[in-house]
Design an enzyme around this catalytic site. Structure first.
Site, PDB file in Angstrom:
ATOM      1  N   ASP A 299       0.844  -1.205   0.000  1.00 26.04           N
ATOM      2  CA  ASP A 299       0.000   0.000   0.000  1.00 26.04           C
ATOM      3  C   ASP A 299       0.875   1.248   0.000  1.00 26.04           C
ATOM      4  O   ASP A 299       0.548   2.254  -0.640  1.00 26.04           O
ATOM      5  CB  ASP A 299      -0.909   0.041   1.229  1.00 26.04           C
TER       6      ASP A 299
HETATM    7  C1  26A Z   1     -11.645  -7.407   1.416  1.00 26.16           C
HETATM    8  N1  26A Z   1     -10.380  -7.529   2.107  1.00 26.16           N
HETATM    9  C2  26A Z   1      -9.919  -8.856   2.369  1.00 26.16           C
HETATM   10  C3  26A Z   1      -9.652  -6.388   2.454  1.00 26.16           C
HETATM   11  C4  26A Z   1      -8.434  -6.438   3.149  1.00 26.16           C
HETATM   12  C5  26A Z   1      -7.758  -5.226   3.374  1.00 26.16           C
HETATM   13  N2  26A Z   1      -8.229  -4.042   2.950  1.00 26.16           N
HETATM   14  C6  26A Z   1      -9.391  -4.060   2.296  1.00 26.16           C
HETATM   15  N3  26A Z   1     -10.101  -5.188   2.056  1.00 26.16           N
HETATM   16  N4  26A Z   1      -7.692  -7.433   3.718  1.00 26.16           N
HETATM   17  C7  26A Z   1      -6.607  -6.841   4.256  1.00 26.16           C
HETATM   18  N5  26A Z   1      -6.653  -5.515   4.050  1.00 26.16           N
HETATM   19  C8  26A Z   1      -5.703  -4.481   4.474  1.00 26.16           C
HETATM   20  O1  26A Z   1      -4.519  -4.658   3.782  1.00 26.16           O
HETATM   21  C9  26A Z   1      -3.557  -3.887   4.484  1.00 26.16           C
HETATM   22  C10 26A Z   1      -2.173  -4.362   4.154  1.00 26.16           C
HETATM   23  O2  26A Z   1      -1.928  -4.251   2.797  1.00 26.16           O
HETATM   24  C11 26A Z   1      -5.346  -4.545   5.937  1.00 26.16           C
HETATM   25  O3  26A Z   1      -6.239  -3.785   6.706  1.00 26.16           O
HETATM   26  C12 26A Z   1      -3.920  -3.991   5.957  1.00 26.16           C
HETATM   27  O4  26A Z   1      -3.868  -2.709   6.537  1.00 26.16           O
END
Ligand code: 26A
Length: 344
Positions: A299
């Site tokens: 990110d």
């Molecule tokens: C729908 N899903 C599975 C998700 C996520 C996500 N953010 C949005 N949708 N699953 C994990 N994360 C976020 O990815 C970040 C790390 O790249 C986590 O909250 C974490 O901050």
């Protein structure tokens, strides 16, 4: 012009804990992955909250990237849309965005709690298990609310977290069509292998609007598999994605694939000349002993890249900003950035 960048995603609170590999095995989790919670994972949140190493940190992939982009861009550059509950978790997220200077245009849900993500850390790996809760209830009419739509109309660059493909494809298409109609930039992150694997049709349609597609090597491999590509070669996969159908014929599409410590691959396809420009860019490697954790590294890369692109920098320099910000973020706990700010 203020607020050139609009991001859309799933606002989540990360419950980050250190675990043993055996803990991941118990729940059949991979060391490095991101998944949606299933019945069998339900105890993980309670167990994480009871874990003495637990840290509650603002998360949500696109929200992290939004904070990352704002870290580099001038004040009042980034707006973030997503759906949350009316609870302490969303207060924490709002504060984190405020501190970072990101304007949050949350849709608030009465009957759902703010979503959360257990970030299970083993060494330099992170396994993310997400309960979307309120984040799953984002609706396009929130964007169309006149006060919010003003920000959409004013923006010149859109960033969609691929994870949002599981939530509101219509919201993505709405922004995508707006971007195409107005010849604005529209970027999309593949986010996790399960997106190309299980949300292929929504992904293919979303990509038609995108002139930037961002991903990593595991997501590219999942894309290749779900699209029946024979190749494992990142450049070939990027070329395929770059050449997929496009709604806005005025912009070329660039596909950027990170590959851990290996160089980042970038492929641009020009339909006008029917040709590709293919490049590789080195990462800013950090001594392994200085890595705090890698939660949010991708990110941060996206955030730095967006900051460059929004500012009108070259692709090379924008990718370098992404590498720079990723290196800063992996020295912090979770998807965070150092304060006082460092400058690029
Ligand atoms: C729908 N899903 C599975 C998700 C996520 C996500 N953010 C949005 N949708 N699953 C994990 N994360 C976020 O990815 C970040 C790390 O790249 C986590 O909250 C974490 O901050």
């Amino acid at each position: 012009m203020s607020f050139p960048l609009v991001a859309l995603g799933n606002p989540l609170l990360d419950l980050q804990v250190d675990v043993e590999p055996s803990y991941l095995e118990k729940y059949s989790l991979k060391a490095n992955d991101a998944i949606l919670i299933e019945e069998k994972h339900l105890p993980i949140f309670k167990e994480s909250l009871e874990n003495p190493t637990v840290k509650s940190i603002a998360g949500g992939a696109a929200q992290n990237a939004a904070r990352g982009a704002q870290y580099i861009l001038p004040e009042n550059s980034v707006v973030y849309f997503g759906s949350v509950g009316k609870d302490d978790y969303s207060k924490l997220l709002l504060e984190a965005n405020q501190q970072a200077g990101v304007k949050s245009l949350y849709q608030f849900q009465d009957s759902y709690e703010t979503g959360k993500c257990a970030a299970l850390i083993t060494g330099h790996n992170r396994s993310l298990v997400t309960d979307l809760a309120a984040a799953n209830h984002f609706t396009p009419d929130h964007l169309q609310n006149p006060e919010n739509w003003e920000f959409v109309q004013n923006a010149k660059f859109f960033y969609i977290g691929g994870f949002h493909l599981t939530v509101s494809p219509d919201a993505i298409y709405l922004l995508g069509q707006h971007a195409a109609d107005e010849n604005k930039d529209f970027s999309l992150n593949l986010s996790a292998p399960f997106i190309p694997e299980f949300f292929k049709d929504v992904l293919d349609k979303s990509i038609t609007f995108a002139n930037y597609v961002i991903g990593n090597e595991t997501e590219a491999a999942a894309y290749a598999k779900s699209h029946g590509l024979e190749t494992q070669d990142l450049k070939e996969i990027a070329k395929y994605i770059a050449k997929e159908p496009k709604v806005n014929s005025q912009k070329d599409r660039t596909v950027i694939i990170t590959h851990g410590l290996e160089p980042t691959v970038a492929v641009t396809y020009s339909s006008e000349s029917d040709s590709f420009v293919i490049n590789e860019y080195p990462v800013h490697a950090l001594e392994s002993s200085k890595i705090q954790d890698t939660n949010g590294a991708g990110d941060a890369f996206a955030g730095g890249l967006l900051a460059g692109l929004v500012a009108g920098d070259s692709l090379e320099s924008s990718i370098d900003k992404g590498q720079w910000l990723a290196k800063l973020s992996i020295q912090e706990v979770g998807p965070s950035f150092p304060y006082p700010k460092q400058s690029y």
